[in-house]
Scaffold this active site. Structure first.
Site, short mmCIF file in Angstrom:
data_model
loop_
_atom_site.label_atom_id
_atom_site.label_comp_id
_atom_site.label_asym_id
_atom_site.label_seq_id
_atom_site.Cartn_x
_atom_site.Cartn_y
_atom_site.Cartn_z
N GLU A 42 -1.29 -8.80 4.01
CA GLU A 42 -1.05 -9.16 5.42
C GLU A 42 -2.36 -9.41 6.17
O GLU A 42 -2.34 -9.88 7.32
CB GLU A 42 -0.25 -8.05 6.11
CG GLU A 42 -1.04 -6.87 6.64
CD GLU A 42 -1.54 -5.91 5.55
OE1 GLU A 42 -1.24 -6.11 4.36
OE2 GLU A 42 -2.23 -4.94 5.92
N CYS B 38 0.82 -1.22 0.00
CA CYS B 38 0.00 0.00 0.00
C CYS B 38 0.85 1.26 0.00
O CYS B 38 1.44 1.57 -1.03
CB CYS B 38 -1.01 -0.05 1.14
SG CYS B 38 -2.53 0.83 0.74
N HIS C 118 -3.61 -5.27 0.54
CA HIS C 118 -3.10 -5.66 1.87
C HIS C 118 -3.07 -7.17 2.01
O HIS C 118 -4.00 -7.77 2.56
CB HIS C 118 -3.96 -5.03 2.96
CG HIS C 118 -3.75 -3.56 3.09
ND1 HIS C 118 -2.82 -3.02 3.95
CD2 HIS C 118 -4.30 -2.53 2.42
CE1 HIS C 118 -2.81 -1.70 3.82
NE2 HIS C 118 -3.70 -1.39 2.90
N1 LIG Z 1 -2.37 6.62 2.51
C1 LIG Z 1 -2.17 5.97 1.23
C2 LIG Z 1 -1.86 4.50 1.44
C3 LIG Z 1 -3.06 3.76 2.01
C4 LIG Z 1 -2.64 2.72 3.04
O1 LIG Z 1 -1.50 2.34 3.16
N2 LIG Z 1 -3.61 2.31 3.84
C5 LIG Z 1 -3.32 1.47 4.99
C6 LIG Z 1 -4.31 1.68 6.08
C7 LIG Z 1 -3.83 1.13 7.42
C8 LIG Z 1 -3.15 -0.24 7.31
O2 LIG Z 1 -3.79 -1.24 6.96
O3 LIG Z 1 -1.94 -0.31 7.57
C9 LIG Z 1 -3.40 6.11 0.35
O4 LIG Z 1 -4.42 6.59 0.85
O5 LIG Z 1 -3.32 5.73 -0.83
#
Ligand SMILES: N[C@@H](CCC(=O)NCCCC(=O)O)C(=O)O
Length: 250
Positions: free
Chosen positions: A227, A114, A225
């Site tokens: 994970e 992400c 994600h």
């Molecule tokens: N802020 C960026 C990346 C989005 C992101 O990494 N979300 C993760 C949310 C929390 C987690 O699961 O760790 C965007 O908005 O593109």
């Protein structure tokens, strides 16, 4: 007893009980442990230098760049800030931009997730959309309202490009090389950094996974994600199995 490979996990600067903190949510760490890896949280400071960072990465067997609710500072890719882009993490930006080239130099296996996927592209010279939902022709990739289970449930398909790392991990033999992934992001890749291979795309054409074929070590970065409950999803499981194999002593 065989030592478990040590994987550095980049932190986010957050405030906890009124104190500045370096934080990683458990799901990243638990996923690494579930695949036989030993996670170690890496603090982030905006004034860390390459020598200290090099010495740190030399002690690791892998590097994970996690997701985050914050965004890479637009000036890192020479863009003006979009009104929707309101959350920064300058310490994390500095660390990610410093560690990506150092990790590549060292053949250190790198898995980006992400924000980590976005950092990988920016660190190599690419740019980002700051509000994908406002780009003509692109879908809204933000998470739905609801519980965490609902937000991290698969929400759109990706087409996995044949010939890449993801296809080899997930199995070229699978017909069509399509899979469903979760989607919790407002930003996304605009200009792809030179040398990156597009590993997967969303139905609207947005790049959803990349690798760097010229890199001597394992590189894979995904917008979704994996994970989140990787044991329940064949694609997420294949990603962590592949990363874990790459982190083993060669
Ligand atoms: N802020 C960026 C990346 C989005 C992101 O990494 N979300 C993760 C949310 C929390 C987690 O699961 O760790 C965007 O908005 O593109």
């Amino acid at each position: 007893m065989q030592k478990r490979p040590l994987v550095g996990v980049i932190a986010c600067r957050r405030e906890v009980e009124g104190h500045p903190a370096h934080m990683v949510t458990d799901k990243y760490l638990s996923a690494l442990r579930a695949y036989g890896l030993e996670p170690v949280i890496l603090p982030v400071w905006r004034d860390s230098d390459a020598d200290v960072a090099s010495a740190l990465l030399d002690r690791l067997d892998g590097l994970m760049l996690t997701g985050s609710y914050t965004n890479v500072l637009p000036s890192r890719y020479h863009a003006a800030r979009a009104p929707e882009n309101t959350r920064d993490d300058l310490d994390r930006d500095h660390a990610a931009m410093l560690w990506v080239p150092l990790a590549l130099e060292r053949r250190l296996p790198l898995l980006g997730i992400c924000r980590g996927f976005q950092e990988f592209n920016v660190a190599l010279g690419g740019t980002l959309h700051q509000a994908v939902q406002r780009v003509p022709g692109l879908m809204d990739h933000r998470e739905p309202e609801g519980s965490k289970a609902q937000q991290y449930a698969p929400s759109h398909e990706v087409e996995i490009r044949s010939g890449g790392r993801l296809a080899s991990l997930y199995g070229e033999c699978r017909k069509g090389l399509k899979a469903r992934v979760n989607s919790l992001h407002q930003q996304g890749i605009d200009r792809l950094a030179e040398g990156l291979f597009v590993e997967a795309v969303a139905p609207d054409g947005l790049v959803e996974a990349v690798s760097l074929p010229e890199a001597p070590g394992f590189t894979l970065a995904v917008q979704w994600h994996p994970e989140w409950e990787p044991g329940n999803n064949a694609l997420y499981d294949a990603i962590f199995r592949g990363f874990a194999r790459a982190c083993q002593p060669q």
